[in-house]
Enzyme design. Structure first.
Site, PDB file in Angstrom:
ATOM      1  N   TYR A 160       0.814  -1.218   0.000  1.00 20.84           N
ATOM      2  CA  TYR A 160       0.000   0.000   0.000  1.00 20.84           C
ATOM      3  C   TYR A 160       0.846   1.266   0.000  1.00 20.84           C
ATOM      4  O   TYR A 160       0.605   2.197   0.759  1.00 20.84           O
ATOM      5  CB  TYR A 160      -0.964  -0.017   1.187  1.00 20.84           C
ATOM      6  CG  TYR A 160      -1.967  -1.138   1.094  1.00 20.84           C
ATOM      7  CD1 TYR A 160      -3.020  -1.081   0.187  1.00 20.84           C
ATOM      8  CD2 TYR A 160      -1.838  -2.272   1.891  1.00 20.84           C
ATOM      9  CE1 TYR A 160      -3.925  -2.121   0.082  1.00 20.84           C
ATOM     10  CE2 TYR A 160      -2.748  -3.321   1.793  1.00 20.84           C
ATOM     11  CZ  TYR A 160      -3.785  -3.235   0.889  1.00 20.84           C
ATOM     12  OH  TYR A 160      -4.684  -4.276   0.783  1.00 20.84           O
ATOM     13  N   HIS A 162      -5.481  -9.614   7.361  1.00 23.92           N
ATOM     14  CA  HIS A 162      -4.169  -9.189   7.839  1.00 23.92           C
ATOM     15  C   HIS A 162      -3.909  -9.573   9.291  1.00 23.92           C
ATOM     16  O   HIS A 162      -2.779  -9.467   9.760  1.00 23.92           O
ATOM     17  CB  HIS A 162      -4.032  -7.667   7.706  1.00 23.92           C
ATOM     18  CG  HIS A 162      -3.962  -7.169   6.302  1.00 23.92           C
ATOM     19  ND1 HIS A 162      -2.875  -7.385   5.485  1.00 23.92           N
ATOM     20  CD2 HIS A 162      -4.849  -6.452   5.568  1.00 23.92           C
ATOM     21  CE1 HIS A 162      -3.094  -6.821   4.304  1.00 23.92           C
ATOM     22  NE2 HIS A 162      -4.282  -6.252   4.333  1.00 23.92           N
TER      23      HIS A 162
END
EC number: 2.1.1.103
Length: 266
Positions: free
Chosen positions: A19, A132
């Site tokens: 990201y 995650h």
């Protein structure tokens, strides 16, 4: 959409790998404006289609990403929405897009250390983010969600799941390891929710629908390659193309799954 335990080290891992600012923009190109999760706006509309909220409702979006889910919920229902994401760069982008709307809040924080009042939210919503978290921290999060929901509140989640670990091949194991995901079966996911006292737990394997979304996104990428290359490198195109090809392959062979989960507090 992103969240992960161990705020400092894993925040850095996500912001420097999957990201980055450019990585987020690449994902948005294929998922659609304001989205970095499967199916973009189309899937969001479908998943929220039977949810009833109003202008006084309060919604928590866990792993809110660029904020597309919060924006849609606010637009459709007029509800107050609070998005939490661990990646500061993504939250900054999201906040720029809702400037002036005081019913949408985006916050950079670790959801595992964040606290809200009990009985606070009508809906807790998360799209493809809880993957995650370790198994232990999935449990911890759902216990917190149960506490935060109003007595009439609803938990609504989509998330990456997988077949049983003994069926994983080396390629899939490496993918999960490289991304630092913790993937469990749809059935195991539902069992965790039940163990955390949620009622009326509904779990669905939406992998066939997910595969359709992946095929559409993959086709869009190739049909718009020229536009993509004006914005990003050939290397980024190849990486994205390879990633979608792998997900399509793994969903078709039932290695990687896409789970839908809905539950109530009472």
């Amino acid at each position: 959409m992103t969240l992960i335990e161990n705020l400092n080290s894993d925040k850095t891992f996500l912001e420097n790998n999957q990201y980055t600012d450019e990585g987020v923009k690449v994902y948005e190109f294929i998922f659609g404006e304001n989205y970095i999760s499967s199916g973009g706006l189309e899937a969001t509309k479908k998943i929220l289609s039977d949810i009833e909220l109003n202008e006084n409702s309060k919604v928590l979006d866990i792993g809110s990403g660029l904020g597309g889910g919060c924006m849609y919920i606010n637009e459709k229902y007029g509800a107050h929405t609070h998005g939490i994401d661990i990646c500061s760069n993504i939250v900054n982008m999201a906040n720029e897009r809702v400037s002036g709307n005081n019913k949408i809040i985006f916050e950079a924080n670790d959801i595992l250390t964040k606290e809200f009042p009990e009985n606070n939210f009508d809906l807790i919503y998360s799209r493809d983010a809880i993957l995650h978290l370790s198994l232990e921290n999935k449990n911890k999060l759902f216990q917190k969600c149960y506490k935060w929901l109003k007595p009439t509140g609803t938990l609504l989640i989509t998330d990456y799941c997988a077949t049983e670990k003994e069926n994983w091949d080396d390629e899939f194991k490496e993918y999960v390891k490289q991304r630092k995901y913790t993937l469990i079966t749809v059935e195991e996911y539902a069992d965790i929710l039940t163990a955390c006292n949620f009622k009326n737990v509904v779990s669905k394997d939406l992998s066939d629908y997910w595969n359709q979304l992946l095929e559409v996104e993959h086709k869009y990428l190739h049909e718009n390659k020229e536009e993509f290359l004006k914005l990003f490198s050939e290397k980024k195109f190849i990486s994205l193309d390879d990633g979608w090809s792998r997900k399509i392959k793994d969903s078709k062979r039932k290695m990687q799954r896409w789970g839908y989960f809905k539950a109530t507090k009472n």
